[in-house]
Design a protein around this motif. Structure first.
Motif, mmCIF file in Angstrom:
data_model
loop_
_atom_site.group_PDB
_atom_site.id
_atom_site.type_symbol
_atom_site.label_atom_id
_atom_site.label_comp_id
_atom_site.label_asym_id
_atom_site.label_seq_id
_atom_site.Cartn_x
_atom_site.Cartn_y
_atom_site.Cartn_z
ATOM 1 N N LEU A 20 0.743 -1.202 0.029
ATOM 2 C CA LEU A 20 0.048 0.072 -0.147
ATOM 3 C C LEU A 20 0.903 1.215 0.074
ATOM 4 N N ALA A 21 1.862 1.133 0.921
ATOM 5 C CA ALA A 21 3.097 2.344 0.536
ATOM 6 C C ALA A 21 3.583 2.612 -0.670
ATOM 7 N N LEU A 22 3.855 1.481 -1.419
ATOM 8 C CA LEU A 22 4.444 1.777 -2.873
ATOM 9 C C LEU A 22 3.121 2.330 -3.669
ATOM 10 N N TRP A 23 1.943 1.827 -3.454
ATOM 11 C CA TRP A 23 0.836 2.442 -4.238
ATOM 12 C C TRP A 23 0.796 3.905 -4.025
ATOM 13 N N ALA A 24 1.009 4.350 -2.785
ATOM 14 C CA ALA A 24 0.951 5.988 -2.379
ATOM 15 C C ALA A 24 2.144 6.466 -3.081
ATOM 16 N N LEU A 25 3.243 5.847 -3.028
ATOM 17 C CA LEU A 25 4.508 6.575 -3.433
ATOM 18 C C LEU A 25 4.209 6.947 -4.951
ATOM 19 N N GLY A 26 3.841 5.690 -5.691
ATOM 20 C CA GLY A 26 3.477 6.045 -7.092
ATOM 21 C C GLY A 26 2.626 7.236 -7.392
ATOM 22 N N SER A 27 1.507 7.319 -6.572
ATOM 23 C CA SER A 27 0.573 8.364 -6.634
ATOM 24 C C SER A 27 1.464 9.796 -6.146
ATOM 25 N N LEU A 28 2.187 9.889 -5.194
ATOM 26 C CA LEU A 28 2.765 10.977 -4.890
ATOM 27 C C LEU A 28 3.964 11.294 -6.025
ATOM 28 N N LEU A 29 4.518 10.420 -6.614
ATOM 29 C CA LEU A 29 5.586 10.847 -7.535
ATOM 30 C C LEU A 29 4.810 11.324 -8.784
ATOM 31 N N ALA A 30 3.871 10.902 -9.164
ATOM 32 C CA ALA A 30 2.852 11.298 -10.204
ATOM 33 C C ALA A 30 2.581 12.725 -9.919
ATOM 34 N N GLY A 31 1.926 12.772 -8.670
ATOM 35 C CA GLY A 31 1.316 14.225 -8.174
ATOM 36 C C GLY A 31 2.450 15.255 -8.420
ATOM 37 N N ALA A 32 3.560 14.849 -7.847
ATOM 38 C CA ALA A 32 4.636 15.915 -7.755
ATOM 39 C C ALA A 32 5.140 16.392 -9.450
ATOM 40 N N ALA A 33 5.217 15.537 -10.353
ATOM 41 C CA ALA A 33 5.435 15.520 -11.727
ATOM 42 C C ALA A 33 4.431 16.287 -12.532
ATOM 43 N N THR A 34 2.916 15.991 -12.044
ATOM 44 C CA THR A 34 1.851 16.460 -12.533
ATOM 45 C C THR A 34 2.108 18.321 -12.540
#
Length: 406
Positions: free
Chosen positions: A257-271
């Protein structure tokens, strides 16, 4: 990449209200779990603890829209201050009802009051960003601010459960509730005290006729998208724990679940660092389709290691979808009702989590974890179908012009 973030964060007062908003939002990820641990520790029943937590969350979802309307009419400072004090008092009463073994009706009532009075800091932060950037002539950068807040949201939902679980299991269940209470009250009061960046209230003038209508032709599909995302989040969390347990690695569920959140966090920062050529409606659709693609293979996975990779990659579609959804709500909602419009995001997400978790639990019990991943897949499909019905939004300038002449 960092230049766009520097631009929005350099606005006077921006770092202060965003930091206070981060702390004030922690109860979103802490209070429900803290209540569950508190009641379960006293009664020995996860069912009772879950039901009290559910009452808290349902009350929060139901009251979010009228709460947002009140904030728009009376101002963030006044409403959040009162709400924070009521929330803190209700949480204290909740603990007392449990510790003193009072009738469960009193515990449910305190949970409902706590959920209903939780300050809507999440919606207020985004409304404040829109006001601050519009006032500075930087309304085109509001999406960068929303991307920054999406990263903060991920931080809140990663850090909060860890803190409340550690406190609730290693110290005392009351400690977890206390942490959520201090964060919610302290963060909300600190946010409310920053009046220099506060949007002006828009009290309703009865003599001017009815309020400016909300654009439900756009907001209704966006609300469905938010509910679908909540369904997906609630279902995926339950199923992932069951999946890891089935493969003899229950402790790995937190990592997945932390990896799932990490993927979202990285994508959010890039967006937030990208200027998009496509409109918001298209981006909500493409993000939803990305979620469909991310959820589709999970029912076929039988390895924790492969699941870890797919969860990380799948998380990349979450934040961009939420950011586009939030930006579209801001773009089409009249300024006088913006907090109310923003509350739809929280209402939808919260309203979807509990049913998603419950449905996923039923499928896990009857068919196992892997087939249960079809539940979040169905939720992602629902989001894509709703996104497909979105109209092309009017530009914010057109929206404001229409309101001013209304």
């Amino acid at each position: 990449m960092l230049s766009r973030y520097r631009s929005v964060l350099s606005r006077p007062g921006a770092i202060g209200f965003s930091a206070a908003g981060l702390v004030g939002r922690l109860p979103l990820s802490m209070a429900g779990l803290g209540i569950l641990l508190l009641v379960q520790g006293d009664t020995g029943s996860y069912g009772v603890g879950g039901s009290v937590s559910a009452v808290y969350m349902v009350a929060n979802a139901v009251i979010a829209l009228p709460f947002g309307r009140l904030v728009d009419a009376r101002g963030q400072g006044r409403v959040l201050t009162v709400a924070a004090l009521v929330f803190g008092s209700a949480m204290v009463v909740l603990v007392i009802t449990v510790q003193a073994d009072l009738p469960m009706a009193a515990t449910y009532a305190a949970a409902a009051l706590a959920g209903a009075s939780l300050p809507p800091v999440d919606a207020c932060v985004r409304t404040r960003w829109a006001h601050v950037l519009d006032r500075a002539g930087l309304s085109d950068e509001v999406e960068t601010a929303y991307a920054f807040e999406a990263v903060i949201d991920e931080t809140v939902f990663v850090v909060g459960p860890i803190v409340v679980t550690l406190l609730g299991t290693l110290v005392d269940p009351v400690a977890g509730i206390a942490a959520a209470l201090v964060a919610g009250v302290g963060g909300s009061l600190a946010f409310a005290a920053q009046r220099g960046t506060e949007p002006p209230p828009h009290p309703r003038d009865e003599s001017a006729g009815p309020r400016v209508p909300l654009p439900w032709r756009t907001l209704a599909p966006l609300t469905v998208v938010c509910v679908a995302l909540g369904l997906m989040f609630g279902a995926a969390e339950v199923i992932t724990v069951a999946f890891a347990s089935e493969h003899g690695a229950r402790s790995a569920s937190g990592v997945l679940l932390a990896l799932w959140a990490l993927g979202s966090l990285l994508a959010g920062a890039a967006t937030g660092a990208i200027r998009f050529r496509r409109g918001l409606a298209q981006r909500v659709l493409w993000g939803s389709l990305g979620l469909v693609a991310a959820m589709a293979p999970l029912a076929l996975v039988h390895s924790v290691e492969l699941m870890a990779v797919l969860m990380l990659v799948g998380g990349l579609a979450i934040a961009p979808t939420l950011i586009a959804t939030t930006a579209m709500i801001e773009q089409v909602t009249p300024p006088a009702r913006l907090t109310e419009g923003m509350a739809l995001l929280q209402t939808g997400l919260v309203a979807g989590v509990a049913p998603g978790a419950a449905l996923a639990g039923i499928v896990v019990d009857h068919a196992g974890p892997s087939p249960a991943y079809l539940v979040p897949l169905g939720a992602a499909v629902l989001a894509a179908v709703a996104a497909r019905t979105l109209p092309a939004p009017r530009r914010a300038e057109q929206r404001r012009a229409v309101e001013e002449t209304a």
